[in-house]
Design a protein around this motif. Structure first.
Motif, PDB file in Angstrom:
ATOM      1  N   ALA A   7       0.836  -1.201   0.000  1.00  0.00           N
ATOM      2  CA  ALA A   7       0.000   0.000   0.000  1.00  0.00           C
ATOM      3  C   ALA A   7       0.870   1.250   0.000  1.00  0.00           C
ATOM      4  CB  ALA A   7      -0.938  -0.004   1.205  1.00  0.00           C
ATOM      5  N   HIS A  42       2.216   1.813  -3.502  1.00  0.00           N
ATOM      6  CA  HIS A  42       1.166   2.372  -4.361  1.00  0.00           C
ATOM      7  C   HIS A  42       0.948   3.847  -4.048  1.00  0.00           C
ATOM      8  CE1 HIS A  42      -0.493  -1.011  -6.677  1.00  0.00           C
ATOM      9  NE2 HIS A  42      -0.114  -1.764  -5.656  1.00  0.00           N
ATOM     10  N   ALA A  43       0.917   4.180  -2.768  1.00  0.00           N
ATOM     11  CA  ALA A  43       0.699   5.575  -2.369  1.00  0.00           C
ATOM     12  C   ALA A  43       1.830   6.463  -2.880  1.00  0.00           C
ATOM     13  CB  ALA A  43       0.582   5.677  -0.850  1.00  0.00           C
ATOM     14  N   GLU A  44       3.059   5.984  -2.787  1.00  0.00           N
ATOM     15  CA  GLU A  44       4.202   6.758  -3.285  1.00  0.00           C
ATOM     16  C   GLU A  44       4.112   6.957  -4.795  1.00  0.00           C
ATOM     17  OE1 GLU A  44       7.752   4.789  -1.968  1.00  0.00           O
ATOM     18  OE2 GLU A  44       7.467   5.447   0.114  1.00  0.00           O
ATOM     19  N   GLU A  84       1.332   9.470  -5.478  1.00  0.00           N
ATOM     20  CA  GLU A  84       1.812  10.786  -5.052  1.00  0.00           C
ATOM     21  C   GLU A  84       2.780  11.363  -6.083  1.00  0.00           C
ATOM     22  OE1 GLU A  84       4.889  11.703  -1.686  1.00  0.00           O
ATOM     23  OE2 GLU A  84       2.909  11.392  -0.787  1.00  0.00           O
ATOM     24  N   TRP A 143      -1.289  17.098   5.156  1.00  0.00           N
ATOM     25  CA  TRP A 143      -2.129  16.067   5.760  1.00  0.00           C
ATOM     26  C   TRP A 143      -2.437  16.393   7.219  1.00  0.00           C
ATOM     27  CZ3 TRP A 143      -5.305  13.441   3.213  1.00  0.00           C
ATOM     28  CH2 TRP A 143      -4.994  12.930   1.959  1.00  0.00           C
TER      29      TRP A 143
END
Length: 152
Positions: A101, A104-106, A109, A127
């Motif tokens: 996860a 994927h987030a990196e 982003e 955030w």
């Protein structure tokens, strides 16, 4: 420049001559899997893949809802050992989900912030700001006249 696209808009097979080309018209819908997921086929290389290809959920036996619940619990600060014990899922599995996860987030982003000069510390600050605003909004909703503190 990278862009975000949906599965089924390009061929994910690196050996295909149409690999990664978006909107080439070479991808067709090709039925559904036994679990009801949309399948696709590349007309060029004839390889098939489903709508989970390239996601955290691809080739997983665990339900999406369970994976998402575990990740949400981790985000709330619940220990991996506690999640493992209550959900009956191995700690190594949960840790693998968390790592994937994060990857994927990196990647997302990087695509979203490609055209801006903003670093990880500024993203963390944003955030934090969003989190404070969300808490303030929830607190304000509970203290509004006529609101008994329940969910609106």
């Amino acid at each position: 420049m990278s862009e975000l696209v949906s599965v089924g808009e390009f061929c994910p097979n690196p050996e295909c001559r149409e690999y990664g080309k978006v909107g080439g018209g070479n991808i067709i819908r090709y039925g559904k899997t036994g679990e009801g997921q949309q399948r696709f086929q590349c007309n060029c290389c004839r390889r098939t893949f489903n709508e989970r290809k390239g996601t955290l959920f691809y080739n997983r036996k665990t339900a999406e809802a369970d994976i998402l619940e575990c990740l949400a619990l981790l985000a709330e600060g619940t220990r991996i050992s506690s999640i493992s014990r209550t959900k009956g899922i191995k700690e190594d599995t949960i840790l693998a989900w968390l790592r994937e996860a994060a990857e994927h987030a990196e990647a997302v982003e990087a695509v979203l912030l490609n055209d801006y000069r903003i670093g990880p510390s500024q993203i963390d600050g944003l955030w934090t700001y969003v989190g404070r605003k969300e808490k303030k909004t929830r607190r304000d909703n509970r203290t509004m006249p006529g609101n008994s503190g329940g969910v609106r």
